[in-house]
Write an enzyme that holds these catalytic residues in place. Structure first.
Site, PDB file in Angstrom:
ATOM      1  N   LYS A   1     -32.221 -13.309  36.483  1.00  0.00           N
ATOM      2  CA  LYS A   1     -33.106 -14.280  37.103  1.00  0.00           C
ATOM      3  C   LYS A   1     -33.282 -14.020  38.617  1.00  0.00           C
ATOM      4  O   LYS A   1     -32.597 -13.180  39.196  1.00  0.00           O
ATOM      5  CB  LYS A   1     -32.586 -15.702  36.845  1.00  0.00           C
ATOM      6  CG  LYS A   1     -32.580 -16.094  35.352  1.00  0.00           C
ATOM      7  CD  LYS A   1     -33.955 -16.063  34.728  1.00  0.00           C
ATOM      8  CE  LYS A   1     -34.176 -16.805  33.438  1.00  0.00           C
ATOM      9  NZ  LYS A   1     -33.298 -16.651  32.316  1.00  0.00           N
TER      10      LYS A   1
HETATM   11  C1  PLP Z   1     -33.065 -17.807  31.159  1.00  0.00           C
HETATM   12  C2  PLP Z   1     -33.735 -19.008  30.629  1.00  0.00           C
HETATM   13  C3  PLP Z   1     -33.035 -20.143  30.210  1.00  0.00           C
HETATM   14  C4  PLP Z   1     -31.546 -20.163  30.020  1.00  0.00           C
HETATM   15  O1  PLP Z   1     -30.806 -19.785  31.112  1.00  0.00           O
HETATM   16  P1  PLP Z   1     -29.347 -19.131  30.934  1.00  0.00           P
HETATM   17  O2  PLP Z   1     -28.779 -19.229  32.314  1.00  0.00           O
HETATM   18  O3  PLP Z   1     -29.552 -17.711  30.520  1.00  0.00           O
HETATM   19  O4  PLP Z   1     -28.608 -19.935  29.956  1.00  0.00           O
HETATM   20  C5  PLP Z   1     -33.747 -21.276  29.850  1.00  0.00           C
HETATM   21  N1  PLP Z   1     -35.080 -21.293  29.879  1.00  0.00           N
HETATM   22  C6  PLP Z   1     -35.806 -20.205  30.233  1.00  0.00           C
HETATM   23  C7  PLP Z   1     -37.291 -20.311  30.266  1.00  0.00           C
HETATM   24  C8  PLP Z   1     -35.153 -19.029  30.610  1.00  0.00           C
HETATM   25  O5  PLP Z   1     -35.879 -17.957  30.940  1.00  0.00           O
END
Ligand code: PLP
Length: 400
Positions: A186
């Site tokens: 991210k």
């Molecule tokens: C990455 C993601 C999540 C979940 O996040 P994690 O930290 O990987 O659990 C939720 N929603 C979206 C749209 C994502 O891209």
């Protein structure tokens, strides 16, 4: 890849502050920690960055969704409107709290279509989760306006849009609550981690209690003597994550600025290709530019262009065929294969609505995602790399 590309001496310094005290948990040990409160500092800086009153660090973006839905008191008997194009976690979180996700269509922003709220809501709908996919805003002002009209709660899944905004206001701060992910891929990363933001002190407290076994976090008494509120669980962020987050947050504006430059250079090349159009981003100024989404007139042409690009070493994703981000492709979800043998909550007798996830009910997603190609944009892209992509695009266009 964003944040992960930027890990450097700033992250090392923040983490060393924690290791020097040896106190890895965010609560308790106030004497031993020598004034080091990285999670708390990260939350304060993050809330300020987002223009939100409260922020709560948690273990992941998925946990953030569950904590927020719980704080909003979404549960058995309720359903929640969720766009057909999102990561699986958004749907899983709704099921985790015992509610049912209702799949809704997307618009040209590739995010939840505000007009779907009126069309798809049921008497049991309690909330709507707009997801700001691929770093760019949904039509969030309209979504909030229509949701309020029907007394629906709004939880923004802004896992992919950290630092992005709509008309100058940061995404995540429009709804009753907003969530972020700091997993390894991210825009800001703490390895794994997440954040919940809100302007409501009541929702903040419910989230804070739930994420730490109901502890009321009374600063006047020791942790062992703290008051207990609701039952909860453990979704606490740890101090190493808080330290990482602090260093990464300071780099966020730079990350976005670099991505925008890189994205623009590639967009300029694509704009020369006949038939290529771009994703309808409601506010281009607010794009965090982690991805570039462009479209072709139809699915066949898109597939052919994708193959031509691939032959030139330029990789793109067609989300209609992606296994993790498009509901009709989730065979285990469609089979209602929750982790319990009773398939709860899909067969929960307290839920009175109908459950169906049909491609026919999301014609815009079927059309748009089939002819849209998406390219990841990195923070660090050398002029040589960008030139190579531009040449690849030119060559692919010639071969069409
Ligand atoms: C990455 C993601 C999540 C979940 O996040 P994690 O930290 O990987 O659990 C939720 N929603 C979206 C749209 C994502 O891209």
């Amino acid at each position: 890849m964003a944040g992960a590309e930027m890990i450097g001496k700033e992250e090392i310094k923040e983490i060393m502050d924690v290791l020097e005290t040896g106190i890895l948990i965010r609560y308790n040990f106030d004497k031993e920690r020598n004034g080091v409160f990285k999670c708390r500092e990260f939350e304060e800086a993050f809330a300020q960055y987002c223009g939100s009153k409260y922020a709560l660090g948690v273990t992941s973006g998925s946990a953030a969704l569950k904590v927020a839905l719980t704080a909003l008191d979404v549960g058995p008997g309720d359903d929640v409107l969720v766009p057909a194009f999102t990561f699986l976690a958004t749907y899983e979180a709704v099921l985790e709290v015992g509610a049912i996700p209702i799949m809704v269509d997307i618009d040209e922003s590739l995010n939840l279509d505000p007009l779907e709220i009126e069309k798809k809501k049921t008497p049991y709908t309690k909330a709507v989760i707009p997801v700001h996919m691929c770093g760019a805003p949904a039509n969030i002002d309209k979504i909030v306006e229509i949701a309020k009209k029907y007394n629906l709660l709004v939880l923004e899944d802004n896992a992919q849009g950290c630092g992005a905004s709509f008309k100058g206001k940061k995404l995540g701060s429009f709804g009753d609550m907003g969530i972020f992910s700091f997993d390894y891929v991210k825009t800001v990363t703490t390895g794994e981690g997440g954040m919940v933001i809100t302007n409501s002190v009541d929702l903040y407290h419910r989230a804070e209690w739930y994420h730490d076994h109901g502890h009321d976090h009374n600063p006047k008494v020791s942790r062992a003597l703290e008051g207990r509120t609701i039952l909860g669980f453990n979704y606490r962020m740890n101090e190493l994550q808080g330290a990482m987050g602090l260093a990464q947050l300071r780099k966020l504006d730079y990350i976005i600025a670099e991505q925008r430059k890189n994205k623009q250079a590639i967009m300029d090349a694509l704009a020369q290709v006949p038939g290529v159009g771009f994703r309808g981003i409601p506010d281009r100024e607010g794009d965090s530019a982690t991805f570039l989404a462009f479209n072709l007139p139809d699915e066949n042409t898109a597939q052919r262009f994708q193959n031509m690009l691939s032959a030139e070493g330029v990789d793109t994703t067609c989300y209609k065929r992606n296994l993790w981000h498009y509901v009709p492709n989730w065979e285990h979800f469609l089979a209602k294969s929750t982790a319990n043998s009773k398939k709860y909550p899909f067969n929960d007798p307290t839920y009175k609505g109908k459950i169906a996830y049909l491609r026919e009910s999301i014609p815009q997603a079927e059309d748009l995602l089939g002819r849209t190609l998406v390219m990841g944009i990195a923070v660090k892209m050398s002029p040589e790399k960008i030139n190579q992509i531009k040449k690849g695009i030119e060559q692919a266009a010639k071969n069409m």
